[in-house]
Motif scaffolding. Structure first.
Motif: not given
Length: 945
Positions: A359-363, A433-440, A442-451, A349-352
């Motif tokens: 979407d973990m493909r963007r995180l 996958r949860l830890v790697h895709d979300v917190f590691f 590479g950088p996030a991609r096209e986040l709705p909230q950029a910062h 919920g915090i991440v969202d």
């Protein structure tokens, strides 16, 4: 009655829901509902902690109040080790969720609505955990389905929320109905629905030929609630709910209800080959299937949803194995899973909340931007994966050990530990996958909230507490968890739990090797799937349980639509014909197959000439009504005449109460019908063909003749009556000499309460249908004569003014004498209604409502509510004295000057009846009167215009 147990359930149920909803109306204090919910939850948690020492010593706290003893439904509550574990999770994690939600919800979200519904759900879950009566448990079970439907659909503006709520309600609510059937069968076998008696009858139940049926029905209810195959699909769809709801309902509470039921009924249902084969197999299959599917979910909450299903399968598998140690593992993992899964949902919920996407493909790369959140998520995921030194590792090791000794698949039992290891392997993969895709990654991609950035501590602190518990239980399990687990496992088994030792190190053994294989294999599987980004490119196929569910629902709706189009053509006449014909056929079939359809042997009495004349008059009015039914006003008057003749018959048969009621109802209903018919043409059109009129005449003759024939057969035969019971017990048991009134307010008080509730609903339904509806005043009647809207006659106004106080005095007299002489609240309410109807007729609606401060009719709605509340509180008051609902007390105190005064609490119930009847009558009168007002003078009432 143990007030502590009752308070635990009633605080959130009554105070929490009402107070949070009320505080939500104060926009200047948006956090007031959260504060109230938090204080109430903390109070309940404190009450449970105060009782914990006794429970951990092996005592069982009980509370029992008779509710509906005739069907075995009692307000029984029990607090043992199993109840304490679940109730502690419900309130403890609930308190953390309330704190988290206070910072998660936006300013636009209605907080009063959220916390009120959350309190309702919490109370329902506490009711399940503490119920000592299975029928009461089913009531709370269905209440969780309803309240979770409201919470999942909290964001009702979102289509996915509405769909998820409907699906959850359909599956869990339907499963609840199946559960009810199973509970009834089990209760019939045991002869009681009280757990205190039922749990000691294991041999009786399992030897009964109905045992497989009861077990199958109860398992369907439990599996549907806990999202086990094949009912798993509703849980991922419910992830459209706000994250606090997901963290609470779908990780720590609602989905555990099915597991609680299996654990609670294990002493009576468990231990058989059938139980172990079904429950353990379904649990193992669910654990492996859901863990594998979770790996391929791109939505962060979707992954957590399937991981929840998998861990629920883990616990179901342990419950099914049926060994004392597997019961210990099951309750231990209930505790462990609640801790790390609630923490992970709140992390999601915090991440969202901070990024605007799940979407973990963007995180990716969020560890640098949110180090606190990333670290807490990493630790909680490690606990979920079963990595030492976390609590999840302990229960996973114990599960693998139990799987090694399982043999319920016979020669194929070697596959059980293999599948258990595979489930653990997949859990490591999806945790990675949860830890790697979300917190590691590479950088996030096209986040709705950029910062994205760290959230406030109000969102992080609940996660921190839960992660700290995961670590603390892992490091010191025997000190922190073992006493509670021992008490809960003992309550589940119905005998003392076996000796056990929770530890991170048990030496080099096969379960440890299986854990190493699971961790290494999970890592290899995940990074192998991620090579070249293949996992991110995976798209699910069209075939899924969700698609099959929607296809089934669409098919059912299509079938219903086709049947409706064939049966319904908009003709009320046709519907009535089908209904009457069906009733005649169903009634005639057993009668025609039986013998003795001639006049009985009972001695007949000669009919007096007056009775013959009255009944001939009744027949003539009935015939006139048939012939003149299209003249609507004439038909109403004739119907009133039929009612008047019936009143005379009641009076002749020594039933003055019924005569008074019939007469009063006739007057009020005639006035209301005439007002309603004023909105319609005076005469109905001839639309039916001769064939249809012949059909209707035949049905009328068959129906009326059949009822007359059946009445004759019964009246000419001797039969046993239960009237002697009421005649003997009315004064002694109900404190009244008027048997009819005592039956209404005491012996059959449930029926009366239901009737006045329906009356109130009907009146409010009239308001809902006609509120704001306006009909233009006709200028001429059907014959072309002009209508006159002159002011009401002076003589009528004067007479009405004199009649009102006299009628109110008569109403009071009828009300007070009703318990010992003909009268009562219902008749008194109708008499008051007639007097007030006369005021409308004499003064006009606007003047009459101004005199009564009716506020456009809104006051009458409150009268209905007050009447129902008084009647309900009278019934509930009996609980304070350990008596069933609506039990009355009575006495004859002697007062100075007045002398002996007969009193009964049933008079309070009758007062509620009186107020409800007056309110419902006046509300319908007001609404119908407003409908005929000039449209330019529309009156706003209850939100309409």
């Amino acid at each position: 009655m143990n007030l502590l147990l009752a308070t635990v359930v009633l605080l959130p149920l009554l105070l929490g829901t009402v107070l949070c909803g009320w505080l939500g109306g104060f926009k200047s204090r948006p956090q007031a509902p959260a504060l109230a919910a938090g204080l109430i939850t903390a109070a309940v948690f404190g009450l449970l902690l105060s009782a914990a020492p006794e429970v951990l010593r092996g005592q069982v706290l009980l509370s029992h109040v008779d509710w509906v003893p005739a069907i075995g439904m009692n307000l029984g509550l029990r607090l043992d080790g199993l109840s304490l574990l679940f109730a502690g999770l419900i309130t403890g994690i609930g308190l953390l969720i309330i704190v988290y939600a206070a910072f998660y919800l936006s300013a636009d979200d209605p907080k009063g609505k959220f916390y009120s519904q959350l309190m309702l759900f919490m109370a329902a879950m506490l009711g399940i955990a503490l119920s000592d009566n299975l029928l009461l448990l089913v009531v709370f079970w269905e209440l969780t389905s309803i309240s979770s439907f409201l919470l999942v659909g909290y964001w009702g503006h979102k289509e996915e929320a509405r769909q998820g709520a409907r699906m959850a309600l359909a599956v869990t609510g339907g499963g609840g109905l199946v559960l009810l059937a199973g509970v009834i069968v089990l209760g019939q076998i045991c002869g009681s629905y009280d757990l205190g008696q039922m749990l000691t009858q294991r041999d009786l139940v399992q030897a009964d030929p109905r045992y497989p049926l009861a077990l199958g029905l109860i398992l369907v209810g439990a599996f549907s609630k806990s999202a086990q195959l094949p009912f798993h699909f509703w849980l991922p769809e419910a992830m459209a709910a706000p994250t606090p709801v997901s963290a609470y309902l779908h990780s720590a509470t609602m989905v555990k209800a099915g597991l609680f039921l299996l654990a609670r009924l294990y002493p009576v249902l468990g231990g058989t080959v059938l139980f172990e084969g079904v429950v353990a197999s379904v649990g193992l299959a669910t654990m492996v299937f859901a863990a594998f599917v979770a790996i391929f979910k791109h939505d962060l909450k979707g992954l957590l949803a399937y991981s929840t299903i998998s861990h629920l399968g883990f616990i179901t598998f342990m419950i099914g194995l049926g060994t004392p140690m597997s019961a210990v593992v099951a309750v231990f993992h209930v505790l462990n899973h609640a801790c790390f899964k609630a923490a992970l949902f709140m992390t999601a919920g915090i991440v969202d909340h901070e990024t605007g996407t799940r979407d973990m493909r963007r995180l990716g790369g969020l560890m640098k931007l949110m180090p606190w959140v990333g670290s807490l998520g990493l630790l909680a995921a490690a606990a979920m994966a079963g990595v030492p030194p976390f609590n999840g590792f302990l229960s996973k090791e114990l599960m693998l050990e139990q799987a090694l000794h399982a043999g319920f698949w016979g020669s194929l039992s070697w596959a059980i530990p293999v599948l258990a290891t595979l489930g653990g392997l997949c859990s490591v993969a999806y945790s990675l996958r949860l830890v790697h895709d979300v917190f590691f990654n590479g950088p996030a991609r096209e986040l709705p909230q950029a910062h994205p950035h760290e959230p406030p501590w109000g969102m992080k602190l609940p996660v921190l507490v839960l992660v700290a518990l995961c670590i603390a239980i892992g490091l010191a399990p025997m000190w922190l968890a073992a006493p509670l687990v021992q008490a809960a496992a003992g309550a589940m088994l119905g005998e003392p739990a076996p000796a056990f030792q929770f530890a991170l190190w048990h030496g080099l053994n096969l379960p440890l090797l299986m854990s190493v294989i699971a961790v290494a294999g999970g890592a290899l599987l995940y990074f192998g799937l991620m090579r070249g980004g293949r996992l991110h490119r995976y798209l699910p196929g069209p075939l899924s349980a969700k698609a099959m569910f929607h296809a089934t629902i669409d098919g059912l709706f299509g079938l219903a639509g086709r049947c409706t189009r064939r049966l319904e053509n908009g003709s009320l006449q046709r519907y009535a014909a089908w209904m009457v014909a069906t009733a005649i056929a169903l009634s005639a079939w057993p009668l025609l197959r039986s013998e003795g359809l001639t006049t009985g042997s009972r001695e007949l009495l000669a009919a007096p000439p007056l009775a013959i004349g009255v009944w001939l008059l009744l027949i003539l009015m009935g015939l006139a009504l048939v012939l003149m039914h299209r003249q609507r006003f004439v038909a109403v008057i004739l119907a009133g005449g039929v009612g008047l003749v019936c009143s005379m018959a009641f009076l002749a048969l020594s039933a003055p109460d019924l005569a008074l009621t019939q007469l009063s109802v006739d007057v009020v209903s005639t006035a209301l019908l005439l007002m309603g018919l004023a909105l319609l043409p005076q005469a109905g059109k001839i639309e039916s063909s001769s064939l249809r009129r012949g059909r209707d005449a035949l049905l009328a003759l068959l129906g009326g003749g059949g009822m007359a024939w059946l009445s004759w057969l019964m009246l000419t035969r001797d039969h046993e009556s239960i009237s002697w019971y009421f005649l003997e017990n009315a004064l002694a048991g109900g404190g009244g000499a008027n048997v009819v009134n005592v039956i209404l307010v005491d012996f059959r008080g449930y029926d009366t309460f239901g009737e006045i509730t329906v009356l109130g609903i009907a009146a409010v339904g009239v308001l809902a249908l006609l509120d704001g509806f306006r009909v233009k005043r006709p200028k001429t009647d059907g014959a072309g004569r002009p209508w006159s809207y002159a002011r009401e006659p002076l003589m009528l106004r004067v007479v009405a003014r004199l009649v009102l106080p006299l009628a109110l005095m008569a109403s009071a007299y009828i009300y007070w004498r009703g318990h010992n002489l003909p009268g009562g609240g219902f008749i008194a309410g109708l008499v008051t209604g007639v007097a007030l109807v006369l005021q409308y007729m004499a003064n006009g609606q606007q003047r009459a409502e101004a005199l009564m401060h009716a506020q456009g009719g809104r006051r009458y709605v409150r009268w209905i509510g007050v009447g129902l509340l008084i009647a309900w509180l009278t019934g509930v008051g009996a609980f304070l004295f350990g008596r069933p609902f609506l039990s009355s007390a009575h006495g004859h105190p002697s007062l100075p000057l007045i002398g002996e005064l007969p009193l009964a609490t049933a008079a309070l119930f009758d007062l509620g009846v009186y107020i409800t009847v007056v309110g419902a009558t006046m509300l319908m009168l007001s609404v119908l009167g407003s409908a005929s007002k000039d449209g330019r003078k529309a009156v706003t009432r209850g939100g309409g215009k």
